[in-house]
Design an enzyme around this catalytic site. Structure first.
Site, PDB file in Angstrom:
ATOM      1  N   GLU A  41       9.916  -8.471  -3.718  1.00 48.63           N
ATOM      2  CA  GLU A  41       9.775  -9.690  -2.873  1.00 48.63           C
ATOM      3  C   GLU A  41      10.568  -9.569  -1.575  1.00 48.63           C
ATOM      4  O   GLU A  41      11.071 -10.556  -1.042  1.00 48.63           O
ATOM      5  CB  GLU A  41      10.214 -10.978  -3.595  1.00 48.63           C
ATOM      6  CG  GLU A  41       9.727 -11.175  -5.001  1.00 48.63           C
ATOM      7  CD  GLU A  41       8.236 -11.380  -5.125  1.00 48.63           C
ATOM      8  OE1 GLU A  41       7.546 -11.419  -4.093  1.00 48.63           O
ATOM      9  OE2 GLU A  41       7.750 -11.461  -6.264  1.00 48.63           O
ATOM     10  N   GLU A  94       0.870  -1.185   0.000  1.00 44.95           N
ATOM     11  CA  GLU A  94       0.000   0.000   0.000  1.00 44.95           C
ATOM     12  C   GLU A  94       0.905   1.233   0.000  1.00 44.95           C
ATOM     13  O   GLU A  94       2.108   1.114   0.240  1.00 44.95           O
ATOM     14  CB  GLU A  94      -0.899  -0.018   1.247  1.00 44.95           C
ATOM     15  CG  GLU A  94      -1.876  -1.194   1.236  1.00 44.95           C
ATOM     16  CD  GLU A  94      -2.860  -1.182   2.398  1.00 44.95           C
ATOM     17  OE1 GLU A  94      -2.787  -0.279   3.262  1.00 44.95           O
ATOM     18  OE2 GLU A  94      -3.711  -2.094   2.415  1.00 44.95           O
TER      19      GLU A  94
END
Ligand SMILES: Cc1cc2nc3c(=O)[nH]c(=O)nc-3n(C[C@H](O)[C@H](O)[C@H](O)COP(=O)(O)OP(=O)(O)OC[C@H]3O[C@@H](n4cnc5c(N)ncnc54)[C@H](O)[C@@H]3O)c2cc1C
Length: 404
Positions: free
Chosen positions: A382, A131
């Site tokens: 990642e 986010e």
């Protein structure tokens, strides 16, 4: 030319798949990659070619129309593709993570509904945890789902969706506090998260009522593949699109997906580093200074030696992490180490190849300029290096617990 990054013990099938992909990369990707990247153009023709090769279904079980291959096969293919152009491996990666999460955690109906069309490449996946206010700290997610009749209503803003525009299925992680008091949520934030399978039209703007993909984020590298925000404004999702059918499991499902995603990012680091080495070793034999090819200066030979050693080490760790997962064992330690080492080494090998090119490395006419802008992404995606080291450190303390 293929002395580096060899993998022992591959089956005939694995070797055949790899040689087909390598051939495709040499003929269809490398010649056009830099031009497409400079124009930030989506590589539609390449994606169509990968669809034909069955790459979108590489790890999807045969019963759903995929090739049912292992994580190792997949990672070795990704390494080859990233050697050609890292952005193309990005197009496959989020698709692969979503397919993996469905295979591992989906209900039978969800698998039947999505996997065959994902294997064909007709549905393509994106996954969304980050986010605007968080990336590493997933437990701080603020996007919310609230139950309303047979549906959930989702609100919030997501950030950094690779394939956000081109995908038609997004796995979105949000908070769903059902059955949890605020105090319980605060004490165990991971247990109040749910993954929703959100279908949408590819493209930008309002792609489904309540769901907007504003546009592409302009990036320094990793171009061609679209990276977007995602805005949910009273987005209604039926309850049967909760991954696995039950709320509260989303965090663990996503972490499982990210773990295999880490092997993928390590493989990308291996591929980009290998290409940088190839470019460096070629240029070093063409360019002359002080009456001889620069490859004959010991300082440059040492650079090449260090680069090749890093390419080999990263490849070995990546293969080890993939094989560990394929054997059914937990591989968080190996995947974390492989991702950390391969991304750091990739950045260093690319930097050395850039230096070998002298001033020409700075010119957009030379491929190394593109690689130089691509490598940093691998340090972040990642999970950053710091996050990998936290995972590695925690796991080591579990393994080597002091028994005094
Ligand atoms: C091109 C691109 C594509 C992406 N694609 C996706 C996608 O498809 N889906 C998705 O969900 N996300 C995606 N991401 C997001 C990516 O996963 C995050 O950017 C990444 O996890 C880092 O989060 P952040 O940017 O919020 O940095 P932060 O978490 O704010 O970290 C900032 C810095 O602080 C460090 N740090 C943070 N916490 C700690 C700690 N506890 N100890 C020490 N250091 C710490 C970090 O290592 C980093 O150096 C993408 C990002 C990029 C750039």
């Amino acid at each position: 030319m293929a002395r580096l990054a060899q993998t022992a013990g591959l089956t005939d099938v694995q070797q055949e798949i790899l040689s087909t992909v390598r051939d495709f990369v040499d003929k269809e990707i490398i010649p056009v990659a830099t031009g497409l990247e400079h124009r930030d153009e989506y590589p539609q023709q390449i994606v169509d070619g990968l669809k034909e090769l069955g790459l979108f279904g590489l790890m999807i079980p045969e019963e759903y129309g995929g090739l049912g291959e292992s994580l190792l096969t997949y990672a070795l293919c990704v390494e080859e593709i990233a050697r050609g152009w890292m952005s193309v491996s990005g197009i496959i990666n989020t698709h692969f993570i979503v397919a993996y999460m469905l295979k591992q955690h989906g209900t039978q109906e969800q698998k039947d509904h999505f996997l065959p069309r994902m294997a064909a490449g007709d549905i393509r996946g994106a996954f969304s945890m980050s986010e605007p206010g968080l990336g590493s700290d997933v437990s701080a997610i603020t996007s919310k789902a609230v139950k309303d009749g047979e549906d959930y209503v989702l609100n919030g803003q997501k950030m950094w969706l690779t394939n956000g525009g081109t995908s038609s299925l997004v796995a979105v992680l949000v908070r769903s506090d059902e059955g949890h008091s605020p105090a319980e949520t605060a004490a165990a934030p991971h247990k109040s998260m749910t993954t929703f399978l959100v279908e949408k039209e590819p493209g930008f703007g309002e792609v489904r009522p309540g769901l907007t993909i504003p546009g592409k984020i302009d990036k320094m590298g990793y171009k061609g593949v679209d990276t977007t925000e995602l805005i949910m404004d009273d987005l209604r999702v039926p309850a049967d699109r909760v991954l696995g059918g039950a709320t509260g499991r989303g965090f663990y499902q996503m972490m499982d997906g990210v773990e295999v995603g880490r092997v993928n990012v390590a493989a990308r680091g291996c591929g980009v580093a290998r290409r940088a080495f190839e470019l460096g070793v070629r240029y070093a034999q063409q360019r002359h200074t002080f009456g001889k090819p620069i490859a004959q200066h010991q300082a440059i030979q040492f650079k090449l030696a260090e680069m090749a050693t890093k390419v080999e080490a990263a490849h070995a760790m990546m293969v080890n992490a993939a094989r560990k997962k394929d054997s059914g064992e937990r591989n968080d330690l190996e995947a974390g180490m492989a991702k950390y080492l391969a991304s750091e080494y990739c950045k260093e090998v690319v930097e050395d190849a850039f230096r070998i090119h002298g001033g020409y490395g700075f010119s957009k006419e030379y491929e190394i300029e593109r690689l130089y802008r691509e490598a940093p992404m691998l340090l972040i995606g990642e999970g950053t290096a710091e996050i990998q080291k936290m995972i590695i450190g925690r796991r080591l303390l579990e393994e080597y617990r002091f028994q005094g």
